[in-house]
Design a protein around this motif. Structure first.
Motif, PDB file in Angstrom:
ATOM      1  N   TYR A 205       0.831  -1.213   0.000  1.00 34.42           N
ATOM      2  CA  TYR A 205       0.000   0.000   0.000  1.00 34.42           C
ATOM      3  C   TYR A 205       0.860   1.255   0.000  1.00 34.42           C
ATOM      4  N   SER A 206       2.049   1.192   0.605  1.00 37.07           N
ATOM      5  CA  SER A 206       2.966   2.330   0.548  1.00 37.07           C
ATOM      6  C   SER A 206       3.431   2.569  -0.878  1.00 37.07           C
ATOM      7  N   ILE A 207       3.756   1.486  -1.581  1.00 32.97           N
ATOM      8  CA  ILE A 207       4.122   1.611  -2.993  1.00 32.97           C
ATOM      9  C   ILE A 207       2.954   2.188  -3.785  1.00 32.97           C
ATOM     10  N   ALA A 208       1.744   1.742  -3.460  1.00 32.68           N
ATOM     11  CA  ALA A 208       0.559   2.206  -4.184  1.00 32.68           C
ATOM     12  C   ALA A 208       0.349   3.706  -4.040  1.00 32.68           C
ATOM     13  N   ILE A 209       0.834   4.294  -2.954  1.00 29.43           N
ATOM     14  CA  ILE A 209       0.707   5.741  -2.780  1.00 29.43           C
ATOM     15  C   ILE A 209       1.751   6.479  -3.612  1.00 29.43           C
ATOM     16  N   TYR A 210       3.025   6.106  -3.471  1.00 28.39           N
ATOM     17  CA  TYR A 210       4.027   6.910  -4.177  1.00 28.39           C
ATOM     18  C   TYR A 210       4.132   6.576  -5.663  1.00 28.39           C
ATOM     19  N   ARG A 211       3.481   5.497  -6.096  1.00 30.47           N
ATOM     20  CA  ARG A 211       3.395   5.213  -7.530  1.00 30.47           C
ATOM     21  C   ARG A 211       1.946   5.267  -8.014  1.00 30.47           C
ATOM     22  N   ARG A 212       1.162   6.049  -7.357  1.00 29.00           N
ATOM     23  CA  ARG A 212      -0.264   6.128  -7.660  1.00 29.00           C
ATOM     24  C   ARG A 212      -0.537   6.501  -9.112  1.00 29.00           C
ATOM     25  N   GLU A 213       0.166   7.482  -9.623  1.00 23.97           N
ATOM     26  CA  GLU A 213      -0.066   7.940 -10.992  1.00 23.97           C
ATOM     27  C   GLU A 213       0.257   6.848 -12.014  1.00 23.97           C
ATOM     28  N   GLU A 214       1.307   6.093 -11.749  1.00 25.25           N
ATOM     29  CA  GLU A 214       1.666   5.009 -12.668  1.00 25.25           C
ATOM     30  C   GLU A 214       0.571   3.948 -12.712  1.00 25.25           C
ATOM     31  N   TYR A 215       0.075   3.580 -11.546  1.00 25.89           N
ATOM     32  CA  TYR A 215      -0.997   2.576 -11.507  1.00 25.89           C
ATOM     33  C   TYR A 215      -2.264   3.092 -12.187  1.00 25.89           C
ATOM     34  N   ALA A 216      -2.532   4.375 -12.013  1.00 26.93           N
ATOM     35  CA  ALA A 216      -3.714   4.962 -12.650  1.00 26.93           C
ATOM     36  C   ALA A 216      -3.585   4.912 -14.166  1.00 26.93           C
ATOM     37  N   ARG A 217      -2.418   5.254 -14.693  1.00 24.28           N
ATOM     38  CA  ARG A 217      -2.200   5.209 -16.144  1.00 24.28           C
ATOM     39  C   ARG A 217      -2.303   3.793 -16.693  1.00 24.28           C
ATOM     40  N   ALA A 218      -1.850   2.842 -15.892  1.00 22.96           N
ATOM     41  CA  ALA A 218      -1.877   1.448 -16.335  1.00 22.96           C
ATOM     42  C   ALA A 218      -3.249   0.803 -16.162  1.00 22.96           C
ATOM     43  N   GLY A 219      -4.167   1.504 -15.500  1.00 23.54           N
ATOM     44  CA  GLY A 219      -5.506   0.967 -15.303  1.00 23.54           C
ATOM     45  C   GLY A 219      -5.584  -0.113 -14.243  1.00 23.54           C
TER      46      GLY A 219
END
Length: 313
Positions: A205-219
Motif C-alpha cells: 500500500y505504501s508503494i501504491a501511494i508513491y506510484r499512484r499515478e503510474e498505476y492509474a495510467r496502467a488501469g
C-alpha cells in the motif's frame, strides 16, 4: 584486366554485423535472470528459511531437507515470477519502472519465457515432491496458482482487493519452510503465515501511494487509485498494528524468548509511529517512501529474529 582492389564481400560483412548485434551469452542469461524478479525471489526465499528455522526449535531438521526446500522453493517462485511477467506485458509497458522488462521490449519472446518458466517450475516441484512432504508440495502449488492466476491474471486487474490475494501467495514461502520441518499445521504455522500476510499490506500500500499515478495510467485498480491516499494511509496503519500484534504472539505461544520480544516490540512500535505520521502528512508520497523503506528493515529483522529467536533466551 581487373582492378588491383578487391570488391567488398557484402555477404560476409552483413553476417558479421548481424553477429555483432546479437547479445552475448552473458547478456542473454542476464535477461532471463531478470525475469525471475531477483528482489522478489530472494526476499521470498529468505522468508522460507526463516520459517524453517522457526520450526527447527521444535522439530528435527536436516541439511538435506533445508537444501531441498531452498532449491525447490526458489525454482517455483522464479517460475511464477517469469510467468507473471508474460501475463503482465500490457500493464508493464505503461509503467515506467517495468517498461524495460525483457518481455515488454521483446528481447525475450513470450514463448521462450513460458518455456523457461515451465522448466523451472517442474524441476522445483519435483525436488519438493522427492525430498520434502505433501504439505510443502501443496503449499508450493497453492502459492504458484494464487500468484500467477488468482492475483496476476484476475484480482490485480479487477479489484482493489487484489493485494489481499497477492499477499496469500507472498506468505506461502514462510509457511512452506515451517511445514518442511514440522510436518503439521499448528499455531506456529498459522502465526508465521499471518505475519507475512499482514506485513505485505502496508508494504505494498505504501508503494501504491508513491506510484499512484503510474498505476492509474496502467488501469490497475489499487486502493490509492480507487479510494484515495488518505484511506490508503488509514489501511496502512491498521495493517501495521495487526502485523506487530501477531509478531508478539510468537512468545505467547512459547516459540521464541525475551530477546525476540524486545527487538520486535521496539521495531514494531517505531513502524506504528511512522504509520501514525501518515495520517497527517502533507506529503503522502514522501511519507509512503519512508514507510516502504522501513518495511524492508522490518522484514529483514523479522526473518533474522524468527530464525534465531527459538535458540535465544
Amino acid at each position: 584486366m581487373t582492378s588491383g582492389v578487391s570488391a567488398p564481400d557484402t555477404g560476409r560483412d552483413a553476417a558479421l554485423a548481424a553477429k555483432s548485434d546479437r547479445p552475448g551469452l552473458r547478456a542473454r542469461l542476464g535477461r532471463y535472470y531478470s525475469l525471475t524478479k531477483p528482489g522478489v525471489l530472494y526476499g521470498n526465499v529468505l522468508t522460507a528459511a526463516a520459517g524453517f528455522f522457526l520450526a527447527s526449535g521444535r522439530g528435527t531438521p536436516t541439511l538435506g531437507l533445508f537444501l531441498a526446500l531452498m532449491v525447490g522453493t526458489t525454482l517455483i517462485i522464479a517460475s511464477a515470477c517469469v510467468l507473471n511477467n508474460v501475463l503482465d506485458r500490457d500493464i508493464d509497458q505503461r509503467m515506467e519502472r517495468t517498461s524495460t522488462r525483457a518481455t515488454v521490449t521483446g528481447s525475450i519472446p513470450a514463448r521462450n519465457a513460458v518455456l523457461f518458466s515451465v522448466v523451472m517450475g517442474l524441476v522445483g516441484l519435483a525436488i519438493l515432491v522427492l525430498w520434502t512432504n505433501a504439505l510443502v508440495v501443496a503449499t508450493g502449488i497453492g502459492g504458484f496458482i494464487t500468484y500467477v492466476w488468482l492475483y496476476g491474471a484476475l484480482s490485480k486487474r479487477m479489484s482493489l482487493h487484489g493485494t489481499l490475494v497477492g499477499s496469500v501467495s507472498g506468505a506461502a514461502p514462510i509457511l512452506a519452510g515451517y511445514l518442511a520441518v514440522s510436518g503439521r499445521v499448528d499455531a506456529g504455522a498459522v502465526l508465521a503465515f499471518a505475519m507475512l500476510f499482514l506485513w505485505q499490506m502496508p508494504e505494498f500500500y505504501s508503494i501504491a501511494i508513491y506510484r499512484r499515478e503510474e498505476y492509474a495510467r496502467a488501469g490497475v485498480p489499487v486502493i490509492s487509485v480507487v479510494k484515495g491516499e488518505r484511506t490508503t494511509a488509514v489501511h496502512i496503519l491498521a495493517y501495521t498494528v495487526a502485523f506487530v500484534v501477531v509478531t508478539l504472539l510468537l512468545p505467547v505461544f512459547g516459540y521464541v524468548g525475551l530477546v525476540y520480544t524486545i527487538a520486535m516490540a521496539a521495531l514494531g512500535g517505531w513502524w506504528i509511529y511512522l504509520g501514525v505520521l501518515g495520517l497527517r502528512s502533507s506529503q503522502p508520497a514522501t511519507w509512503a517512501r519512508r514507510m516502504f523503506r522501513f518495511s524492508m528493515v522490518m522484514i529483514l529483522a523479522l526473518c533474522v529474529m524468527v530464525s534465531v529467536g527459538p535458540f535465544l533466551p
